[in-house]
Write a protein that holds these residues in place. Structure first.
Motif, PDB file in Angstrom:
ATOM      1  N   GLU A 227      -8.943  43.200  20.204  1.00 32.59           N
ATOM      2  CA  GLU A 227      -7.694  42.622  20.390  1.00 32.59           C
ATOM      3  C   GLU A 227      -7.567  41.759  21.678  1.00 32.59           C
ATOM      4  O   GLU A 227      -6.689  40.920  22.040  1.00 32.59           O
ATOM      5  N   MET A 228      -8.783  41.505  22.497  1.00 28.34           N
ATOM      6  CA  MET A 228      -8.531  41.000  23.650  1.00 28.34           C
ATOM      7  C   MET A 228      -8.623  39.466  23.525  1.00 28.34           C
ATOM      8  O   MET A 228      -7.985  38.690  24.582  1.00 28.34           O
ATOM      9  N   PHE A 229      -9.151  38.873  22.629  1.00 25.96           N
ATOM     10  CA  PHE A 229      -8.847  37.528  22.312  1.00 25.96           C
ATOM     11  C   PHE A 229      -7.980  37.234  20.968  1.00 25.96           C
ATOM     12  O   PHE A 229      -8.393  38.045  20.021  1.00 25.96           O
ATOM     13  N   GLY A 230      -7.383  36.174  20.853  1.00 27.52           N
ATOM     14  CA  GLY A 230      -6.626  35.907  19.605  1.00 27.52           C
ATOM     15  C   GLY A 230      -5.155  36.763  19.873  1.00 27.52           C
ATOM     16  O   GLY A 230      -5.100  37.309  20.851  1.00 27.52           O
ATOM     17  N   TYR A 231      -4.338  36.297  18.968  1.00 27.70           N
ATOM     18  CA  TYR A 231      -2.949  37.029  18.815  1.00 27.70           C
ATOM     19  C   TYR A 231      -2.576  38.002  17.807  1.00 27.70           C
ATOM     20  O   TYR A 231      -3.133  37.706  16.551  1.00 27.70           O
ATOM     21  N   THR A 232      -2.335  39.043  18.090  1.00 25.07           N
ATOM     22  CA  THR A 232      -1.798  40.151  17.099  1.00 25.07           C
ATOM     23  C   THR A 232      -0.510  39.604  16.399  1.00 25.07           C
ATOM     24  O   THR A 232       0.251  38.661  16.986  1.00 25.07           O
ATOM     25  N   GLU A 233      -0.185  40.231  15.227  1.00 19.19           N
ATOM     26  CA  GLU A 233       1.209  39.748  14.690  1.00 19.19           C
ATOM     27  C   GLU A 233       2.467  40.109  15.634  1.00 19.19           C
ATOM     28  O   GLU A 233       3.416  39.271  16.026  1.00 19.19           O
ATOM     29  N   PHE A 279     -13.803  44.171  15.036  1.00 22.78           N
ATOM     30  CA  PHE A 279     -14.097  45.570  14.623  1.00 22.78           C
ATOM     31  C   PHE A 279     -13.374  46.141  13.434  1.00 22.78           C
ATOM     32  O   PHE A 279     -12.274  45.882  13.148  1.00 22.78           O
ATOM     33  N   PRO A 280     -14.086  46.936  12.472  1.00 23.68           N
ATOM     34  CA  PRO A 280     -13.593  47.366  11.378  1.00 23.68           C
ATOM     35  C   PRO A 280     -12.167  48.145  11.322  1.00 23.68           C
ATOM     36  O   PRO A 280     -12.403  49.080  12.459  1.00 23.68           O
ATOM     37  N   GLY A 281     -11.448  47.828  10.662  1.00 27.55           N
ATOM     38  CA  GLY A 281     -10.253  48.636  10.896  1.00 27.55           C
ATOM     39  C   GLY A 281      -9.091  48.232  11.744  1.00 27.55           C
ATOM     40  O   GLY A 281      -8.121  48.889  11.873  1.00 27.55           O
ATOM     41  N   THR A 282      -9.377  47.596  12.700  1.00 31.66           N
ATOM     42  CA  THR A 282      -8.625  47.091  13.731  1.00 31.66           C
ATOM     43  C   THR A 282      -7.594  45.802  13.284  1.00 31.66           C
ATOM     44  O   THR A 282      -7.867  45.331  12.239  1.00 31.66           O
ATOM     45  N   GLU A 283      -6.681  45.548  14.254  1.00 34.67           N
ATOM     46  CA  GLU A 283      -5.656  44.694  13.568  1.00 34.67           C
ATOM     47  C   GLU A 283      -6.458  43.175  13.585  1.00 34.67           C
ATOM     48  O   GLU A 283      -6.970  42.882  14.363  1.00 34.67           O
ATOM     49  N   THR A 284      -5.758  42.510  12.443  1.00 32.20           N
ATOM     50  CA  THR A 284      -6.264  41.136  12.320  1.00 32.20           C
ATOM     51  C   THR A 284      -5.657  40.275  13.509  1.00 32.20           C
ATOM     52  O   THR A 284      -4.426  40.441  13.862  1.00 32.20           O
ATOM     53  N   LEU A 285      -6.294  38.933  13.912  1.00 35.13           N
ATOM     54  CA  LEU A 285      -5.972  38.266  14.708  1.00 35.13           C
ATOM     55  C   LEU A 285      -5.773  36.736  14.272  1.00 35.13           C
ATOM     56  O   LEU A 285      -6.499  36.239  13.649  1.00 35.13           O
ATOM     57  N   TYR A 286      -4.496  36.127  14.943  1.00 38.58           N
ATOM     58  CA  TYR A 286      -4.292  34.750  14.777  1.00 38.58           C
ATOM     59  C   TYR A 286      -5.435  33.760  15.759  1.00 38.58           C
ATOM     60  O   TYR A 286      -5.488  34.414  16.734  1.00 38.58           O
TER      61      TYR A 286
END
Length: 550
Positions: A227-233, A279-286
């Protein structure tokens, strides 16, 4: 005062000094930079903040603590709330951004590298030795260590752009050789490097960065840095909260003109711009740029991905190795296939669909969905998917360009006219436009088949903004396509080298329309049974078509 949104500022210092939103990612860097030395590589699609991260690292190692005010690394606490002891020591920095280089020939690439190195050397008041870029690079590192008494921080951004820019023009081997000599310096100077961070879109094997740097840590598919790049919800809500409230106050609407409440807006933002996973199972990113452009451009749910994140070479590669609709049900790649990805393979027409899928994964057109059982194989497998609606629609545009050879303007003119005909129920005009559309192709695919034509029609209808289900399952069969346009519903069966009448017979025999009749009547929707037959020889729709209304 409300912070501004910038989608074109890649300087961390400029972003902070101009009161722009910066989504704090410094917690991911703390562990990396606290080691006495480290070498890291991370691949991410375009427009995901790689250059901004490189700029932030440059500012960090220059000791400019004031620019990090109120960010995680400046507050002095780690993820668990324990004090951290980063000392903000200054180091000499070599920052090379190959996104800016002219790599149209090895000679121009060499000249750009030398110019960049001289410019860096001048900023430290030193003069690098030699007229060769690789020797000049080595000399610059050595002289910086000698002058400052400290090891060097190396930041290499978009290392692969000279390769991807030449992926199909016959120059790639010469470019690769040029880069190999330059990048091999990193291995020889490891003892003089305090920290190394390298970014790119892809990870190519047989490039010296990866074959010779034994201590290089690839964090591209590392759970800790997913989650280092992109935005979480949560980051979207925290940093863009004021813009979300302003959008709601301005009566933001979806693409069909329907006003959205808070839940509707967040759901629509999620389906349109969220969904990237590394990575499988990690939070999706905007996607950061799409989110920024949405708020900056009147809160319109436009497609920002295609024009900002589509490498030109993808169109040509997709033309040579077509991906059909049937491929979307089997988007599975192994870790070995990703690791063995070799840029030189795309010089040959024999590159595989698996290799193309890996490239689509690395460029962001596909993303990781979940682990896929290996069925006894001693390897890791990933199931892939399209990240979101924006990227899926961009892929449709890419396929139409790849399959037809038409430029963007010509294809979109047809799309607009087909849209009008379909929404008004004017089937004869819709078919004539499709026939004209097919007739204008440059036909770069030697042996088009049913999947080829079916995929193009699907992409065209999707680009028209219509809801279309391909291979729609019923209790006794599969409908080739169900096309919804509001007041008109088209049940479509495609045939190849047969007859359109036979297609209609199949629709009726299999009772494909049955499940749609009652809902259509309730909505005042007219059902069109449509049979379409294609010819290999004519490369077009033949014997017109057969339509039956119910």
């Amino acid at each position: 005062m409300k912070k501004k949104i910038s989608t074109s500022t890649y300087s961390f210092e400029d972003l902070r000094q101009n009161n722009c939103i910066y989504v704090d990612k410094t917690k991911y860097l703390y562990e990396m930079i606290m080691a006495p030395k480290g070498q890291f590589f991370c691949a991410r699609p375009r427009r995901f903040g790689k250059s901004l991260m490189i700029s932030m690292l440059e500012t960090l190692f220059q000791g400019k603590r004031s620019l990090f005010k109120d960010l995680f690394i400046e507050k002095g606490f780690d993820i668990d709330g324990k004090p951290i002891d980063y000392d903000w020591e200054q180091f000499p920095v070599i920052h090379i951004n190959l996104a800016k280089c002219d790599s149209s020939s090895p000679e121009k690439l060499e000249a750009w590298l030398k110019y960049t190195l001289r410019k860096i050397a001048k900023s430290y008041d030193i003069e690098p030795e030699s007229d060769y870029a690789s020797i000049m690079f080595e000399s610059l590192i050595d002289q910086l260590v000698e002058k400052t008494g400290k090891k060097v921080v190396l930041l290499l951004d978009e290392y692969d752009k000279p390769l991807t820019d030449n992926i199909r023009n016959g120059k790639i081997e010469a470019i690769r050789t040029e880069l190999e000599g330059f990048y091999s310096v990193i291995k020889g100077e490891e003892e003089n490097l305090r920290f190394t961070f390298i970014t790119g879109i892809t990870k190519f094997s047989q490039v010296s960065i990866f074959s010779k740097l034994n201590n290089l840590t690839d964090i591209s598919r590392d759970k800790k840095y997913a989650e280092m790049f992109g935005y979480t919800e949560d980051e979207l809500l925290q940093y863009f909260g004021e813009y979300i409230e302003e959008a709601l106050a301005s009566d933001v609407k979806d693409t069909e003109g329907i006003s959205l409440d808070r839940k509707g807006l967040l759901d629509r933002l999620k389906s349109q711009y969220d969904g990237f996973c590394f990575f499988p199972g990690t939070e999706t990113l905007y996607n950061p740029v799409s989110v920024g452009k949405f708020f900056n451009e009147g809160c319109l749910f436009k497609n920002y991905w295609y024009d900002t994140a589509t490498p030109a070479f993808l169109v040509e590669l997709a033309r040579e190795k077509p991906l059909y609709l049937s491929d979307s049900a089997n988007l599975i790649v192994s870790e070995s296939a990703i690791s063995a990805f070799n840029v030189v393979d795309f010089q040959k027409s024999s590159f595989s669909k698996i290799q193309l899928m890996v490239l689509l994964l690395q460029t962001g057109y596909l993303t990781i969905d979940a682990w896929e059982p290996g069925h006894g194989a001693k390897d890791l497998f990933y199931r892939l998917r399209f990240p979101n609606d924006e990227v899926a629609l961009s892929f449709d545009r890419l396929l139409v360009r790849a399959y037809t050879g038409l430029d963007e303007g010509d294809s979109m003119q047809y799309v607009q006219r087909i849209t009008s005909a379909a929404f008004s129920g004017n089937t004869p005009q819709m078919i004539e436009l499709l026939k004209t559309f097919f007739a204008g192709f440059s036909y770069q695919i030697d042996q088009p088949d049913e999947g080829h034509y079916q995929t193009i029609v699907y992409c065209i209808f999707k680009l028209c903004g219509m809801h279309i289900d391909m291979e729609h399952a019923t209790n006794i069969g599969r409908i080739d396509a169900a096309l919804h346009t509001g007041k008109h519903l088209y049940i479509i069966e495609f045939k190849f080298q047969k007859t359109a009448g036979l297609a209609i017979e199949q629709i009726e025999e299999k009772k494909y329309a049955e499940k749609f009749i009652l809902p259509a009547r309730e909505k005042g929707c007219r059902i069109h049974l449509l049979g379409i037959n294609f010819s290999v020889e004519d490369r077009n729709i033949i014997d017109d078509y057969v339509e039956k209304l119910i």
